[in-house]
Every structure is written in structure tokens, then in C-alpha cells.
Design a protein around this motif. Structure first.
Motif, PDB file in Angstrom:
ATOM      1  N   ASP A 478       5.151   2.869  81.249  1.00 20.33           N
ATOM      2  CA  ASP A 478       4.219   2.876  80.115  1.00 20.33           C
ATOM      3  C   ASP A 478       3.718   4.281  79.779  1.00 20.33           C
ATOM      4  O   ASP A 478       2.754   4.441  79.023  1.00 20.33           O
ATOM      5  N   THR A 479       4.387   5.295  80.298  1.00 25.66           N
ATOM      6  CA  THR A 479       4.043   6.682  79.968  1.00 25.66           C
ATOM      7  C   THR A 479       4.580   7.028  78.580  1.00 25.66           C
ATOM      8  O   THR A 479       5.739   6.744  78.265  1.00 25.66           O
ATOM      9  N   VAL A 480       3.743   7.642  77.759  1.00 23.23           N
ATOM     10  CA  VAL A 480       4.175   8.093  76.433  1.00 23.23           C
ATOM     11  C   VAL A 480       5.043   9.345  76.608  1.00 23.23           C
ATOM     12  O   VAL A 480       4.640  10.301  77.274  1.00 23.23           O
ATOM     13  N   VAL A 481       6.241   9.310  76.029  1.00 23.04           N
ATOM     14  CA  VAL A 481       7.218  10.379  76.277  1.00 23.04           C
ATOM     15  C   VAL A 481       7.144  11.502  75.251  1.00 23.04           C
ATOM     16  O   VAL A 481       7.894  12.481  75.342  1.00 23.04           O
ATOM     17  N   GLY A 482       6.279  11.389  74.235  1.00 20.52           N
ATOM     18  CA  GLY A 482       6.107  12.467  73.262  1.00 20.52           C
ATOM     19  C   GLY A 482       7.071  12.362  72.102  1.00 20.52           C
ATOM     20  O   GLY A 482       8.047  11.603  72.118  1.00 20.52           O
ATOM     21  N   HIS A 483       6.786  13.153  71.070  1.00 16.24           N
ATOM     22  CA  HIS A 483       7.635  13.165  69.882  1.00 16.24           C
ATOM     23  C   HIS A 483       9.038  13.627  70.254  1.00 16.24           C
ATOM     24  O   HIS A 483       9.236  14.690  70.812  1.00 16.24           O
ATOM     25  N   ARG A 484      10.021  12.774  69.957  1.00 11.71           N
ATOM     26  CA  ARG A 484      11.425  13.044  70.269  1.00 11.71           C
ATOM     27  C   ARG A 484      11.662  13.271  71.757  1.00 11.71           C
ATOM     28  O   ARG A 484      12.573  13.993  72.163  1.00 11.71           O
ATOM     29  N   GLY A 485      10.800  12.667  72.575  1.00 11.02           N
ATOM     30  CA  GLY A 485      10.990  12.755  74.018  1.00 11.02           C
ATOM     31  C   GLY A 485      10.765  14.133  74.591  1.00 11.02           C
ATOM     32  O   GLY A 485      11.430  14.531  75.557  1.00 11.02           O
TER      33      GLY A 485
END
Length: 608
Positions: A478-485
């Protein structure tokens, strides 16, 4: 119709409906709310029309020394009713207008998501975004001020003129003459507003495209020290939008002030002619006062009509830009809600039969009669120099593009005959750059298979060697991976993309340079995984390393859009000079391929 003629007709082709019909299509689901708002506006207008008559009665009672309390009460009630009903009507209309914008945005964004890849490739994403956001916003004013404003304002204007005729026909003729002159001026100005508005909206789209281009490659821009240059490009587009908007504002101001000037002229003329008629006894002073009040009251509906015309020009310019999106080729609309999985578990067979393909009619051929067949199960590797057309093979299988000539078949059936969702449900595809979307790691993994059990997800994490990544992340899956990972490394993004494809349980797995950013240990482990998967399904790989090629059941050698040879590694090294040269220069040496060691990769295959 020529481009010039299309421009003169508001960006509309002969076979396309006018802007007002397009607007009505969006309004239709909200027609009853819009009708209620219109009726409230008409009631507001009616209460306003009654005010001069009550005022005349009040003046006449004062002149005749009669009681004025009744007239004052009616005057007060009418003023309060006018304010309350007007506010309620304005709210209903604004709410409905927002609903119309929502309907337009849903329709346009749904179509944008169904556009053919070729159409998107030929466009600027920032400009398409502008059409779905800022252009659709202009429909709000078009609904309230053009559609309703023209209706209610027009009716109120006619009703006001009728009441003026009831009061005095001579003064009505004077007023109508002045208004007619203003109408001619506004008729000349309206097309100028349309053209300036369209230029302004196009410039906003250009600015969005420029900004999206910069933000999409911000690291490259900063590393190159190009911020100031790119800043000038974005600012230039913003200035062009400003210039066109100022021009539209200029013509709108002239139109609005033409109405003001006309009403002032009408007031002075009515005052002069009416005063003379009062002096001769033709009319009473109360009649002149009532008529002058109607002249003042005429200003509001007249402005509504003029504003409706100007806003229609602005809105129709926005609709013409939206039409340009609807002209783009799109794929059929899906009937189901979620991405489907293939109903069959059997591996798929694939064949290319005399395939010729070019990306656009004015571009050279990428494939010059490509022929090969891939039986169910096993791994087939595609190798060749950069630009040989390897990635294009995958794009044609997925039907991101359609062949110019020849056939692509899956299970012996032309892909053009497949239901598109069914075809893509049978395919797992890992792109070269392995894109990761904004959101959580779980969202990305389940993107193509939202209905997946935890056990299946855990098994795929092990297969793609993602368990250590999940353990390391602060919130796990459930960690947000950021814009375009951006919070993941290149190798981690590739493994996420591979896991995402595997969760679809594909009958045909397409891996385009899928291990290019993996270290030697993870590449070797994933190679073993792919070899295991190829025993259960059909795997196609654009090869990056010789270690991948040597384990393939068959190798397709491509050069300049043609298949030069098909065979195993040992067969091709002995019989095909091109493959022998590739093996010696671009891949690992035979000695390195025999065991673990540093991986020497080739440059990424471009999308051609």
C-alpha cells in the motif's frame, strides 16, 4: 469542404451538426432542471415587467390625491419576489450548467481513452488535456448565457417591447429604430469574437502541451540546463493566449458598450420625443415615466441577448475544438466495467502472413512483408539491429495499430476479426519502459486483473522477485510509488510490469526488452521464471541478452522490417551471418552466457 470553409463555419464540416445541436445533446439529460430554471427566470422577468405599471399607478394616484398604500405594497412585494425568485432561478441554472459540463467531460474523456494509439501519437497530450478541461468549462456559460439567456432574455425583450407598445406606439418606434442599429453592429462583431476565442483556446492547449513536455522530462531539462529555454517556450504560448483573449475581450466590450450606447441614445430620444408629446397633451406624464422605466428595464434582456450571442461564439469555438477530438479514430467501446481475463487457459498460436506496415500514409514502410509462425507454448525471441521492427510486431499483435497489408492471426483467426477486449484479455504485455502509474504498488500490480486473490498475488510476487521490495517499502503493497513510479528503480519498475502482466494469466505473453534494467542475479532468476512460464503459455521476447536467446525455442532474426532467418541459436550462428555478427557484438559471448557474470546489454529498441 475546404479548410477555409470549415473555419468560416466554426470548425464544422458539412456532415456535422451545428454547435447548438451539440450543446442540446449534452443538455438533454438535464432538460427538466433547465426548464425549471428557465421558468423561474421568466417569472423573475414578469415581476420586473409589472413594476413600471405599478409605478405609473402610484404616480397617477399621487396626481389625483388618492391613497398610495396599496400601490406601495404591491411595489414592495414585486421587488422582494423579483429578488427571491431571481436568486433561486440563478442557482438552478448554474447547477444545471455544471451538470452539462460534467456530462461533456465524461463523454470527451471516455472518447479520449478509446482513441487509437496512432491518434494519440500524432497529438500533444497537454493539448488533449486542455480540450477535456478548459474547453468543456466554457460550456457552462454557453448553457446559462446562450441557451437560457437567449431564450429568457429574448422572451423578456419581446414582452418588454409589447408592453412599451401598449404604453405608447410612437415611443416604441423610436426605441426600436435605435436598437436595430445596435443589432447590425453586433452582427458584424460576433464572428470576430468566435475567431479570437478559438485562437485563445488553441494557445491554452499549446501552453499545456509545452508544460506537459517539460514536466514529463524534468530531470533531462534540468540536467541540460534548459529551464530558461523551455520557460520561454511556455511563456510564448501563454502570451499568444493572452493576445487572442484580449482581442476577444475587446470585441466583447465593444458589443456590450454598443448596447449601452444604444440604450442611452434611446433614453435621450424617448425623453425628447416623449417630453414633446407630454407638452402637446398627447400623453400623460405618468405614461412617459412608465415608458422611461421600460427603457431602463429593456437594458437587462437586451444585454442578456447580446451576451448570449458573444458567449455562443466562445462556446462554439470550444465545441469546434472538441469536434477535432471526435474526428480522431477510436476503438470500439467496451461493454464491461473491468479489464477481462481470457476465458481460455490454452496457449495461443501466432502468425504473421505477408505483413506490410507503415505508421502513417506519408511515412516509409516499417515492415516489408513479414512472415513467421509461432506455435502454442514455448519461447520465441526476436533479435535484430535497432529499428528492425521488433517492437512493431508486438504493437500489431495488440492492435495498437492495424496492418497496412497482410494478416496477423491468433489461433488462426485474423486479429481484425477478434473482439478487441477478448483479444487483449488473452495477452500480457510488458513495454520497453515498463510504465508505472501514480498510486500504490498494489494498484499497479492489480491494474490489469483487479479481481485477484491474495494467494495468487503472493505467488506472483515470488515469481517476479518482488518480495524483498514489498518488505522494504514502509507500507508494503500500500506504499504510494509516486508519479510514474519515481520511488522505484528502473529494475523494480520492470519487475512490477512483469508481475502485472503475469497476473492476467495470459495465453500470449509479450516481453519487450523486459530485463534490460535488471542486474545479472535478478535477470538470471527472471530468465528461469520466463522459461518455466513458456512451458504453460506462448512467450514472445524482444531479446536483449544472448542468455535469453540461447534458451529460446526459436529465434526470429529481423533486419530493416524483414525476417532474415528463423531457427535455434546453434543453427543461426552456423547459417546466418547477421545473427552471428549480433551474437559476437551486441550480446554476451558464448563463454559469458554459460554462467553468471556481468551482463553486457544493447541499447533499447525504439518504438518502431
Amino acid at each position: 469542404m475546404t479548410d477555409q470553409a470549415t473555419e468560416r463555419s466554426g470548425g464544422r464540416r458539412a456532415d456535422e451538426p451545428p454547435a447548438w445541436r451539440v450543446l442540446l445533446g449534452y443538455v438533454r439529460p438535464h432538460r427538466w432542471a433547465l426548464l425549471a430554471g428557465a421558468l423561474l427566470s421568466l417569472v423573475t422577468g414578469a415581476t420586473g415587467l409589472a413594476l413600471p405599471l405599478v409605478a405609473r399607478s402610484l404616480i397617477e394616484n399621487l396626481t389625483a390625491d388618492k391613497a398610495i398604500s396599496g400601490a406601495l405594497l404591491w411595489l414592495t412585494l414585486l421587488v422582494v419576489a423579483n429578488a427571491v425568485i431571481g436568486a433561486l432561478g440563478a442557482y438552478v441554472l448554474q447547477r444545471t450548467a455544471e451538470s452539462v459540463v460534467l456530462t461533456a467531460r465524461r463523454s470527451l474523456t471516455s472518447y479520449l481513452l478509446r482513441l487509437r494509439v496512432s491518434a494519440v501519437d500524432a497529438s500533444e497530450p497537454g493539448d488533449l488535456l486542455s480540450r477535456a478541461t478548459s474547453d468543456t468549462t466554457l460550456l457552462r456559460a454557453m448553457t446559462t448565457q446562450s441557451l437560457i439567456g437567449l431564450g429568457t432574455g429574448g422572451l423578456t425583450l419581446v414582452a418588454t417591447l409589447v408592453m412599451m407598445g401598449v404604453v405608447d406606439l410612437v415611443l416604441l418606434g423610436v426605441t426600436a429604430g435605435v436598437i436595430a442599429v445596435a443589432a447590425v453592429v453586433i452582427g458584424v462583431i460576433a464572428p470576430l469574437i468566435h475567431r479570437a476565442s478559438k485562437r485563445a483556446q488553441k494557445s491554452v492547449g499549446d501552453m499545456g502541451a509545452s508544460l506537459e513536455r517539460v514536466l514529463g522530462a524534468l530531470r533531462t531539462v534540468k540536467a541540460a540546463g534548459a529551464e530558461r529555454r523551455e520557460e520561454r517556450t511556455v511563456h510564448a504560448a501563454a502570451e499568444r493566449s493572452w493576445e487572442a483573449s484580449v482581442e476577444a475581450a475587446k470585441w466583447s466590450a465593444i458589443a456590450g458598450n454598443t448596447v449601452g450606447l444604444a440604450m442611452q441614445g434611446a433614453f435621450i430620444t424617448v425623453l425628447a420625443v416623449g417630453g414633446a408629446r407630454v407638452a402637446t397633451g398627447a400623453i400623460e406624464i405618468g405614461t412617459l415615466v412608465a415608458f422611461l422605466l421600460y427603457v431602463f428595464y429593456l437594458m437587462a434582456p437586451l444585454q442578456d441577448v447580446v451576451q448570449a450571442i458573444t458567449q455562443y461564439q466562445v462556446g462554439s469555438a470550444a465545441i469546434s475544438r472538441m469536434r477535432e477530438v471526435w474526428r480522431m479514430p477510436a476503438e470500439p467501446e467496451r461493454s464491461d466495467e473491468e479489464p477481462a481475463r481470457s476465458p481460455s487457459e490454452e496457449p495461443a498460436a501466432l502468425a504473421f502472413e505477408g505483413v506490410r506496415f507503415r505508421y502513417a500514409p506519408d511515412l516509409p514502410l516499417v515492415h516489408h512483408g513479414v512472415d513467421f509462425a509461432v506455435p502454442p507454448r514455448g519461447m520465441t525471441a526476436f533479435v535484430g539491429p535497432s529499428g528492425a521492427g521488433k517492437t512493431t510486431v508486438f504493437s500489431l499483435v495488440e492492435r495498437f495499430y492495424d496492418v497496412t497489408d497482410g494478416r496477423v492471426t491468433v489461433d488462426g483467426r485474423d486479429v481484425l476479426e477478434w473482439d478487441l477486449p477478448e483479444l487483449r484479455a488473452a495477452i500480457g504485455y510488458v513495454e520497453q519502459d515498463a510504465p508505472v502509474l501514480s498510486g500504490t504498488l498494489r494498484d499497479n500490480l492489480l491494474f490489469g486483473a483487479p479481481v485477484t486473490s491474495e494467494a495468487e498475488l503472493a505467488g506472483t510476487l515470488r515469481t517476479a522477485r518482488l518480495e524483498s521490495l514489498v518488505e522494504r517499502l514502509p507500507e508494503g503493497l500500500d506504499t504510494v510509488v509516486g508519479h510514474r513510479g519515481t520511488k522505484l528503480s528502473g529494475g523494480e519498475r520492470q519487475r512490477v510490469a512483469i508481475a502485472r502482466a503475469l497476473l492476467r494469466r495470459p495465453r500470449l505473453l509479450l516481453l519487450d526488452e523486459a530485463t534490460s534494467q535488471l542486474d545479472a542475479v535478478n535477470e538470471a532468476a527472471l530468465r528461469d521464471t520466463v522459461a518455466d512460464i513458456s512451458r504453460r503459455t506462448t512467450v514472445l521476447v524482444v531479446a536483449h541478452r544472448l542468455s535469453t536467446v540461447t534458451s529460446a525455442d526459436r529465434i526470429v532474426v529481423m533486419e530493416a522490417g524483414r525476417v532474415r532467418a528463423v531457427g535455434t541459436h546453434s543453427e543461426l550462428v552456423a547459417a546466418n551471418p547477421l545473427y552471428a555478427e549480433l551474437a559476437a557484438t551486441q550480446f554476451l559471448t558464448e563463454h559469458d552466457a554459460a554462467g553468471p557474470g556481468p551482463a553486457v546489454g544493447v541499447t533499447a529498441e525504439p518504438a518502431s
